[in-house]
Design a protein around this motif. Structure first.
Motif, short mmCIF file in Angstrom:
data_model
loop_
_atom_site.label_atom_id
_atom_site.label_comp_id
_atom_site.label_asym_id
_atom_site.label_seq_id
_atom_site.Cartn_x
_atom_site.Cartn_y
_atom_site.Cartn_z
N PRO A 153 60.43 2.02 54.63
CA PRO A 153 59.12 1.40 54.38
C PRO A 153 58.97 0.03 55.01
O PRO A 153 57.90 -0.31 55.51
CB PRO A 153 59.07 1.33 52.84
N ARG A 154 60.03 -0.77 55.02
CA ARG A 154 59.91 -2.10 55.59
C ARG A 154 59.64 -2.05 57.09
O ARG A 154 59.03 -2.95 57.66
CB ARG A 154 61.19 -2.92 55.34
N ARG A 192 67.79 -8.81 34.58
CA ARG A 192 67.79 -8.28 35.93
C ARG A 192 66.55 -7.41 36.12
O ARG A 192 66.22 -6.58 35.27
CB ARG A 192 69.05 -7.45 36.19
N LEU A 193 65.87 -7.62 37.22
CA LEU A 193 64.63 -6.90 37.50
C LEU A 193 64.80 -5.95 38.68
O LEU A 193 65.59 -6.20 39.59
CB LEU A 193 63.50 -7.88 37.81
N GLU A 194 64.04 -4.87 38.65
CA GLU A 194 63.96 -3.93 39.77
C GLU A 194 62.61 -4.12 40.47
O GLU A 194 61.74 -4.85 40.00
CB GLU A 194 64.09 -2.49 39.24
N ALA A 195 62.45 -3.42 41.58
CA ALA A 195 61.22 -3.57 42.36
C ALA A 195 59.97 -3.26 41.54
O ALA A 195 58.92 -3.88 41.74
CB ALA A 195 61.28 -2.69 43.61
N ASP A 196 60.08 -2.31 40.61
CA ASP A 196 58.92 -1.97 39.78
C ASP A 196 58.49 -3.12 38.87
O ASP A 196 57.39 -3.10 38.32
CB ASP A 196 59.22 -0.73 38.93
N ASP A 197 59.37 -4.12 38.73
CA ASP A 197 59.08 -5.25 37.85
C ASP A 197 58.54 -6.45 38.62
O ASP A 197 58.43 -7.56 38.07
CB ASP A 197 60.34 -5.69 37.10
N TRP A 244 56.57 -7.70 48.11
CA TRP A 244 57.55 -7.86 47.05
C TRP A 244 58.60 -6.74 47.10
O TRP A 244 59.81 -7.01 47.04
CB TRP A 244 56.87 -7.85 45.68
N ARG A 245 58.12 -5.53 47.22
CA ARG A 245 59.04 -4.38 47.16
C ARG A 245 59.97 -4.31 48.36
O ARG A 245 61.16 -4.05 48.21
CB ARG A 245 58.23 -3.08 47.06
N HIS A 246 59.42 -4.52 49.55
CA HIS A 246 60.18 -4.22 50.77
C HIS A 246 60.65 -5.44 51.55
O HIS A 246 61.33 -5.29 52.57
CB HIS A 246 59.35 -3.31 51.68
N ARG A 247 60.32 -6.66 51.05
CA ARG A 247 60.83 -7.87 51.68
C ARG A 247 61.58 -8.77 50.72
O ARG A 247 62.40 -9.57 51.16
CB ARG A 247 59.68 -8.64 52.33
N VAL A 248 61.29 -8.69 49.44
CA VAL A 248 62.01 -9.51 48.45
C VAL A 248 63.08 -8.67 47.76
O VAL A 248 64.27 -8.99 47.81
CB VAL A 248 61.04 -10.12 47.42
N PHE A 249 62.66 -7.56 47.15
CA PHE A 249 63.62 -6.70 46.46
C PHE A 249 64.37 -5.79 47.44
O PHE A 249 65.44 -5.28 47.10
CB PHE A 249 62.90 -5.83 45.43
N GLY A 250 63.85 -5.57 48.60
CA GLY A 250 64.48 -4.67 49.57
C GLY A 250 64.32 -5.20 50.97
O GLY A 250 64.01 -6.38 51.20
N GLY A 251 64.54 -4.31 51.96
CA GLY A 251 64.36 -4.69 53.35
C GLY A 251 65.53 -5.44 53.95
O GLY A 251 65.37 -6.17 54.92
#
Length: 408
Positions: free
Chosen positions: A39-40, A167-172, A198-205
């Motif tokens: 996705p990123r 601890r948070l996940e991307a859904d949070d 948020w999902r693909h650059r902070v929590f992921g990517g």
């Protein structure tokens, strides 16, 4: 002139160019759409510069990616383009292709009413010649976890249940937005983040997705950390890429959280804005290794449009400004800026005598708030006809705190 256009169906070529430019030690990259089209990778828009004649091969001469963003400048949100993955294979280098790619990119930004361009350079000197310049500093503090014990001592004196970590996940991601908004209101050039970012650059990517922990007080997030733990047993480092604290107590709680990893890691590395006072509050600042580096680079896309859209202090002013721009003819000229009631009107003019002369990079730093008019004058980057013109410019563009920490 070469043909500048999107790269919709040549993602393997884009991947090869980018891999050779930034990770050549990995050898010839194999392209697997299932592996590389995460996705990123779909964020942003790929662009390439192609030869114009059919006799030439079909491969692009150089490529880049544009991220269509929004950033805060002087209290308002402005359209901003993140420029990334500028890459040219060796067989096409030293022919001026990157210069053309950058110029055409700025023209596209202008068509989309983008006010600022931001990039992370491989070399500052290279992009400074084309009009980008440093937008903020990045400070990295590194120390043993025990050096942060002062934060634990300070928080132990408070109510033990006043701050809790989750601890948070991307859904949070939405739980962090209020704390991040406090950060964004403080720092110029901080991005406005949507769910995808948020999902693909902070929590992921990333090569490895980071840990994200939130500090909560009375059920409200007052700060958070984004970090990885790197290295092997006995030589591990907790590396914080983003630290956001809404107040001093939240900062202490976050540092105490890092200290609590003393049984797991040997070092803690904190990447923060220059204004975060870690050395000031530490009991043993001499035990902290601190490195100050240049952050990303910023550039105004269109001087006339940008200076007309900014918010200004409540004053009246009338200045003529001569700007030197090595890439765009629409900026390489003189402008008249009139300000009243916090709003400005900027128009290009024909003028032999101007109040101020400066290059587009210096003007960009002045506008976003990273450097003051006086600092630019002292560095030889700005010429003013008299002290009154310099004072007016200083009033219109006061120095502010800037920090753009997102990588792309």
């Amino acid at each position: 002139m070469a043909d500048y256009r999107p790269i919709p169906d040549e993602r393997d070529v884009f991947h090869e160019y980018r891999s050779y430019a930034f990770r050549p030690e990995l050898g010839v990259p194999a392209y697997d759409p299932g592996e590389h089209e995460e996705p990123r990778d779909t964020l942003g828009s790929r662009r390439g510069l192609y030869a114009t004649t059919a006799a030439d091969d079909a491969n692009p001469r150089c490529v880049c990616r544009h991220y269509w963003l929004e950033a805060r400048v002087r209290g308002d949100t402005h359209r901003t383009a993140g420029l990334a993955s500028v890459a040219t294979p060796p067989e096409y280098r030293r022919r001026g292709h990157v210069r053309q790619l950058l110029a055409r990119s700025l023209a596209e930004y202008r068509e989309h009413d983008v006010r600022f361009s931001v990039l992370w350079p491989f070399q500052y000197r290279f992009y400074r010649q084309y009009g980008w310049d440093t937008s903020n500093r990045v400070v990295t503090h590194e120390c043993e976890p025990s050096v942060l014990s002062f934060a634990t001592d300070a928080t132990d004196g408070a109510d033990a249940d006043s701050t809790v970590f989750r601890r948070l996940e991307a859904d949070d991601y939405d739980r962090l937005e209020s704390a991040y908004e406090t950060h964004r209101e403080r720092y110029g050039l901080a991005l406005e983040r949507d769910e995808t970012w948020w999902r693909h650059r902070v929590f992921g990517g990333h090569d490895r997705d980071p840990f994200v922990y939130a500090a909560e007080r009375d059920g409200r997030v007052v700060g958070y950390l984004v970090y990885t733990i790197d290295g092997d047993m006995g030589d591990r480092t907790l590396s914080v890429s983003e630290l956001v604290a809404t107040d001093h107590d939240a900062l202490l709680a976050l540092l105490s959280f890092c200290h609590d990893h003393d049984s797991q890691v040997q070092r803690v590395r904190l990447r923060v804005p220059a204004e975060v006072p870690i050395r000031d509050i530490a009991c043993d600042p001499d035990e902290i290794d601190t490195e100050v580096t240049d952050g990303p680079m910023v550039r105004i896309v269109d001087v006339e449009e940008t200076l007309s859209e900014l918010s200004y202090p409540d004053c009246e002013a009338d200045l003529t400004v001569a700007v030197e721009d090595p890439l765009t003819d629409w900026n390489d000229r003189a402008f008249r800026l009139e300000v009243a009631n916090g709003r400005g009107e900027c128009d290009s003019v024909t003028a032999d005598d101007t109040d101020v002369r400066l290059d587009i990079g210096a003007l960009s730093q002045l506008v976003v708030g990273f450097r003051s008019a006086r600092a630019l004058e002292q560095a030889g980057r700005l010429e003013a006809t008299d002290s009154a013109a310099l004072e007016t410019l200083s009033t219109l563009f006061p120095e502010t705190e800037t920090y753009h920490g997102d990588r792309y």
